[in-house]
Design a protein around this motif. Structure first.
Motif, PDB file in Angstrom:
ATOM      1  N   PRO A 132     -30.458 -62.893  84.669  1.00 37.49           N
ATOM      2  CA  PRO A 132     -30.013 -64.245  83.399  1.00 37.49           C
ATOM      3  C   PRO A 132     -30.277 -65.784  82.948  1.00 37.49           C
ATOM      4  N   GLN A 133     -29.979 -66.175  82.454  1.00 39.78           N
ATOM      5  CA  GLN A 133     -30.992 -67.276  81.453  1.00 39.78           C
ATOM      6  C   GLN A 133     -31.186 -68.308  82.685  1.00 39.78           C
ATOM      7  N   GLY A 134     -32.211 -68.227  82.828  1.00 40.33           N
ATOM      8  CA  GLY A 134     -32.380 -70.135  83.784  1.00 40.33           C
ATOM      9  C   GLY A 134     -32.334 -69.450  85.064  1.00 40.33           C
ATOM     10  N   THR A 135     -32.511 -68.338  85.137  1.00 42.24           N
ATOM     11  CA  THR A 135     -32.650 -67.822  86.592  1.00 42.24           C
ATOM     12  C   THR A 135     -33.723 -68.251  87.444  1.00 42.24           C
ATOM     13  N   PRO A 136     -33.908 -69.001  88.304  1.00 42.30           N
ATOM     14  CA  PRO A 136     -34.977 -69.111  88.581  1.00 42.30           C
ATOM     15  C   PRO A 136     -35.728 -68.025  89.578  1.00 42.30           C
ATOM     16  N   PRO A 137     -37.291 -67.605  89.509  1.00 43.74           N
ATOM     17  CA  PRO A 137     -38.017 -67.004  89.412  1.00 43.74           C
ATOM     18  C   PRO A 137     -38.176 -66.076  90.789  1.00 43.74           C
ATOM     19  N   ALA A 138     -37.359 -67.528  92.057  1.00 44.87           N
ATOM     20  CA  ALA A 138     -37.139 -66.371  93.084  1.00 44.87           C
ATOM     21  C   ALA A 138     -36.021 -65.822  93.234  1.00 44.87           C
ATOM     22  N   LEU A 139     -34.945 -65.974  92.643  1.00 41.99           N
ATOM     23  CA  LEU A 139     -34.212 -65.530  92.446  1.00 41.99           C
ATOM     24  C   LEU A 139     -33.928 -64.076  91.544  1.00 41.99           C
ATOM     25  N   THR A 140     -35.373 -63.819  90.849  1.00 44.28           N
ATOM     26  CA  THR A 140     -34.989 -62.860  89.670  1.00 44.28           C
ATOM     27  C   THR A 140     -34.444 -61.115  90.981  1.00 44.28           C
ATOM     28  N   VAL A 141     -35.455 -60.838  92.154  1.00 47.30           N
ATOM     29  CA  VAL A 141     -34.681 -60.170  92.619  1.00 47.30           C
ATOM     30  C   VAL A 141     -33.322 -59.831  92.887  1.00 47.30           C
ATOM     31  N   PHE A 142     -32.912 -60.582  93.752  1.00 45.49           N
ATOM     32  CA  PHE A 142     -31.468 -60.824  93.638  1.00 45.49           C
ATOM     33  C   PHE A 142     -30.406 -60.745  92.616  1.00 45.49           C
ATOM     34  N   MET A 143     -30.871 -61.313  91.623  1.00 41.77           N
ATOM     35  CA  MET A 143     -29.586 -61.274  89.668  1.00 41.77           C
ATOM     36  C   MET A 143     -29.842 -59.364  89.915  1.00 41.77           C
ATOM     37  N   VAL A 144     -31.018 -59.389  90.132  1.00 39.76           N
ATOM     38  CA  VAL A 144     -30.992 -57.690  89.242  1.00 39.76           C
ATOM     39  C   VAL A 144     -30.162 -56.891  90.025  1.00 39.76           C
ATOM     40  N   CYS A 145     -30.573 -56.682  91.980  1.00 41.48           N
ATOM     41  CA  CYS A 145     -29.342 -56.468  92.642  1.00 41.48           C
ATOM     42  C   CYS A 145     -28.278 -56.771  92.087  1.00 41.48           C
ATOM     43  N   ILE A 146     -27.678 -57.390  92.042  1.00 39.39           N
ATOM     44  CA  ILE A 146     -25.829 -58.372  92.024  1.00 39.39           C
ATOM     45  C   ILE A 146     -26.117 -58.097  90.591  1.00 39.39           C
ATOM     46  N   GLU A 147     -26.283 -57.965  89.914  1.00 41.32           N
ATOM     47  CA  GLU A 147     -26.406 -57.509  88.074  1.00 41.32           C
ATOM     48  C   GLU A 147     -26.327 -56.286  88.238  1.00 41.32           C
ATOM     49  N   SER A 148     -26.471 -55.334  89.041  1.00 42.51           N
ATOM     50  CA  SER A 148     -26.640 -53.841  89.234  1.00 42.51           C
ATOM     51  C   SER A 148     -25.455 -53.381  89.484  1.00 42.51           C
ATOM     52  N   ILE A 149     -24.795 -53.953  90.558  1.00 46.99           N
ATOM     53  CA  ILE A 149     -23.799 -53.945  90.797  1.00 46.99           C
ATOM     54  C   ILE A 149     -22.492 -53.885  90.546  1.00 46.99           C
ATOM     55  N   SER A 150     -22.936 -55.424  89.591  1.00 47.75           N
ATOM     56  CA  SER A 150     -21.347 -55.626  89.383  1.00 47.75           C
ATOM     57  C   SER A 150     -21.070 -54.528  88.060  1.00 47.75           C
ATOM     58  N   ASN A 151     -22.397 -54.356  87.471  1.00 44.50           N
ATOM     59  CA  ASN A 151     -22.366 -53.243  85.900  1.00 44.50           C
ATOM     60  C   ASN A 151     -21.174 -51.825  86.807  1.00 44.50           C
ATOM     61  N   ILE A 152     -21.820 -51.258  87.990  1.00 38.14           N
ATOM     62  CA  ILE A 152     -20.818 -50.049  88.064  1.00 38.14           C
ATOM     63  C   ILE A 152     -19.806 -50.086  88.645  1.00 38.14           C
ATOM     64  N   ILE A 153     -20.044 -51.565  88.907  1.00 37.69           N
ATOM     65  CA  ILE A 153     -18.387 -51.301  89.508  1.00 37.69           C
ATOM     66  C   ILE A 153     -17.054 -51.298  88.701  1.00 37.69           C
ATOM     67  N   ARG A 154     -17.611 -51.877  87.144  1.00 37.04           N
ATOM     68  CA  ARG A 154     -16.850 -52.075  86.063  1.00 37.04           C
ATOM     69  C   ARG A 154     -16.221 -50.810  85.729  1.00 37.04           C
ATOM     70  N   PRO A 155     -16.171 -49.870  86.276  1.00 32.82           N
ATOM     71  CA  PRO A 155     -14.867 -48.813  86.149  1.00 32.82           C
ATOM     72  C   PRO A 155     -14.267 -49.006  87.029  1.00 32.82           C
ATOM     73  N   LEU A 156     -14.553 -49.344  88.363  1.00 32.20           N
ATOM     74  CA  LEU A 156     -13.472 -49.145  89.844  1.00 32.20           C
ATOM     75  C   LEU A 156     -13.067 -50.545  89.275  1.00 32.20           C
ATOM     76  N   THR A 157     -12.893 -51.717  89.182  1.00 35.25           N
ATOM     77  CA  THR A 157     -12.040 -52.679  88.533  1.00 35.25           C
ATOM     78  C   THR A 157     -11.577 -53.146  87.605  1.00 35.25           C
ATOM     79  N   LEU A 158     -11.756 -51.424  86.453  1.00 36.37           N
ATOM     80  CA  LEU A 158     -10.777 -51.908  85.409  1.00 36.37           C
ATOM     81  C   LEU A 158      -9.918 -51.445  85.261  1.00 36.37           C
ATOM     82  N   ALA A 159     -10.012 -49.823  86.408  1.00 39.71           N
ATOM     83  CA  ALA A 159      -9.454 -49.159  86.897  1.00 39.71           C
ATOM     84  C   ALA A 159      -7.864 -49.374  87.756  1.00 39.71           C
ATOM     85  N   VAL A 160      -8.783 -50.320  89.293  1.00 42.42           N
ATOM     86  CA  VAL A 160      -7.796 -50.941  89.822  1.00 42.42           C
ATOM     87  C   VAL A 160      -6.987 -52.461  89.546  1.00 42.42           C
ATOM     88  N   ARG A 161      -7.510 -52.584  88.742  1.00 44.51           N
ATOM     89  CA  ARG A 161      -6.809 -53.755  87.763  1.00 44.51           C
ATOM     90  C   ARG A 161      -5.409 -53.498  87.429  1.00 44.51           C
TER      91      ARG A 161
END
Length: 229
Positions: A132-161
Motif C-alpha cells: 500500500p502507498q505510504g508503507t515504510p520500507p522496513a515494513l514492506t516484506v510484512f505488508m506483502v505477506c499480509i496482503e497476499s494472505i488477504s487476497n488468498i482468503i477472499r473466497p473463504l471470507t465471501l463464502a463464510v460471510r
C-alpha cells in the motif's frame, strides 16, 4: 424427524426418495409469473428501478476500466443470491445460500478468474497492490505477506460471510419455534412477537447480504481491471 439442530440445513434430505432441496435454487425463477415479463406492471417497474439503481452504483465502483458485461454479471449475481435468500424464509424450503457448497461455488470461481485475469493482464498493478502507498520500507516484506494472505482468503471470507449470516437467523427462529408447543399462555405471545421481529430482521439480512456479496466482488473486479491512463 430432525436428528439434530443442523439437519435442517442438510441438502441430502430425502423427500419421496428424491433429493429435492437443491431445487430451491431455481424454484423462484420457475415460479415467476408472466406479469414480471409484461410491461408495464408495478412489479416490473419496481424491478427495473432496483436494477437501474444497482447498475449505476456498480458502474461507479467498477470505473471506466471494467470489462464488457461486468455490470450485468453483478446484477445477475445479486438477483440470484437475493432470490435464494428470500426463498429460504418460507417454511419447508431449503436455504441454498446457507450451505457452503453453494457459497464456495459462487465465490471461488469468481475469485480465481479475477486473480488470473489481473496477474496475466495487469501484473505490475497487482504487484503494486501488495505494498500500500505510504508503507515504510522496513515494513514492506510484512505488508506483502499480509496482503497476499488477504487476497488468498477472499473466497473463504465471501463464502463464510454469506452462509454464516443466513444460518444464524434461521437457527434462532428454529430454536424459538421449538419452544412454541411447550410454551404457556404468558410466554407464547412473547415468542410470537420475537419470531415476527426475527423474520423482519432476516428479510433485511437477505437483501443486505446479497448486496454486500455483489459489491465486494465488484470491488475485486475494479482492482484487477485497472488501466493506466
Amino acid at each position: 424427524m430432525m436428528t439434530n439442530l443442523f439437519s435442517i440445513f442438510d441438502p441430502s434430505t430425502q423427500i419421496m426418495n428424491l433429493s429435492l432441496n437443491w431445487l430451491s435454487t431455481m424454484l423462484i425463477f420457475i415460479l415467476l409469473p408472466t406479469m414480471y415479463w409484461m410491461n408495464p406492471t408495478r412489479h416490473m417497474t419496481m424491478l427495473n428501478l432496483i436494477n437501474n439503481t444497482l447498475k449505476k452504483e456498480f458502474s461507479t465502483l467498477l470505473g471506466i476500466s471494467h470489462f464488457s458485461g461486468s455490470t450485468l454479471m453483478m446484477l445477475s449475481l445479486f438477483i440470484f443470491i437475493i432470490m435464494n435468500n428470500s426463498m429460504g424464509l418460507f417454511p419447508y424450503i431449503f436455504t441454498a445460500t446457507s450451505h457452503p457448497m453453494l457459497t464456495v461455488s459462487l465465490a471461488f470461481p469468481l475469485w480465481m478468474t479475477l486473480m488470473m485475469y489481473g496477474w496475466f493482464n495487469n501484473t505490475m498493478h497487482m504487484l503494486a497492490h501488495l505494498v500500500p502507498q505510504g508503507t515504510p520500507p522496513a515494513l514492506t516484506v510484512f505488508m506483502v505477506c499480509i496482503e497476499s494472505i488477504s487476497n488468498i482468503i477472499r473466497p473463504l471470507t465471501l463464502a463464510v460471510r454469506l452462509a454464516a449470516n443466513m444460518i444464524a437467523g434461521h437457527l434462532l427462529m428454529t430454536l424459538l419455534g421449538n419452544q412454541g408447543p411447550s410454551a404457556n399462555m404468558i410466554s407464547l405471545p412473547l415468542i410470537i412477537t420475537t419470531q415476527i421481529a426475527l423474520i423482519t430482521l432476516e428479510t433485511a439480512v437477505a437483501m443486505i447480504q446479497a448486496y454486500v456479496f455483489a459489491v465486494l466482488v465488484t470491488l475485486y473486479i475494479s482492482e484487477t481491471t485497472y488501466v493506466n491512463t
